[in-house]
Design an enzyme around this catalytic site. Sequence first.
Site, mmCIF file in Angstrom:
data_model
loop_
_atom_site.group_PDB
_atom_site.id
_atom_site.type_symbol
_atom_site.label_atom_id
_atom_site.label_comp_id
_atom_site.label_asym_id
_atom_site.label_seq_id
_atom_site.Cartn_x
_atom_site.Cartn_y
_atom_site.Cartn_z
ATOM 1 N N HIS A 120 -3.643 -5.035 -0.559
ATOM 2 C CA HIS A 120 -3.295 -5.620 0.744
ATOM 3 C C HIS A 120 -3.356 -7.148 0.650
ATOM 4 O O HIS A 120 -4.440 -7.724 0.722
ATOM 5 C CB HIS A 120 -4.274 -5.146 1.825
ATOM 6 N N GLU A 122 -2.594 -9.249 2.864
ATOM 7 C CA GLU A 122 -3.084 -9.794 4.141
ATOM 8 C C GLU A 122 -4.600 -9.738 4.256
ATOM 9 O O GLU A 122 -5.181 -10.370 5.150
ATOM 10 C CB GLU A 122 -2.424 -9.058 5.308
ATOM 11 N N CYS A 182 0.840 -1.195 0.000
ATOM 12 C CA CYS A 182 0.000 0.000 0.000
ATOM 13 C C CYS A 182 0.883 1.258 0.000
ATOM 14 O O CYS A 182 1.683 1.440 -0.899
ATOM 15 C CB CYS A 182 -0.998 -0.034 1.151
#
Length: 211
Positions: A192, A194, A82
């Site tokens: 992202h 994750e 990001c």
Amino acid sequence: MTKSVAILDYGSGNIRSAQRAVARQGVETVVTDDFQTALDADGLFVPGVGAFAACMEGLQQVRGDRIIGRRLAGCRPVLGICVGMQILFERGIEHGVETAGCAEWPGTVERIEAPVVPHMGWNTVTAPEDSRMFAGLPDGARFYFVHSYATQKWELTETHPMPAPKVAWCDYGARPFVAAVENGPLWAAQFHPEKSGDAGAALLANWISTL
């Protein structure tokens, strides 16, 4: 021997979800702002949430720009996510204010041109051929994005002295933007991983395999 990943803590948002996602890949993780710890780890994960200028200020306070530069000089893996990707470019412009980045790549991070900003949610990514970063992932894999700024023009040319990076793109709004870059030991993603389910976990596994 178990590999280690340092999650660089420079005041940029909640990074525990990133730590958990990386740890699920079977590596030891530590959240740290310590110069030597971040330098010595097998891999360095650079998160980033918020404004470009604020992230750069926090990064410089922990000498994160020097850590990144030292690691790359030794061909040691770094993954930026990001705003942790955005600060790798030469500059960022927010509200008319220009801030210098780490300048690992030439290019400008600027507000994306779209009817709805921020760009929030799932979107497909067009990956380059023979990418280690996206290895094993299907064409049009979807990842989770939350951002208002991005790099919309890749400024490296064939005559640039750097090796040609592999660049992935995402279509959103008036112009596509750079969704990810794979450049030797330096990988980065605007999305992202994750928060991107199985696709994100596969990308993290691909990165861990390079440590």
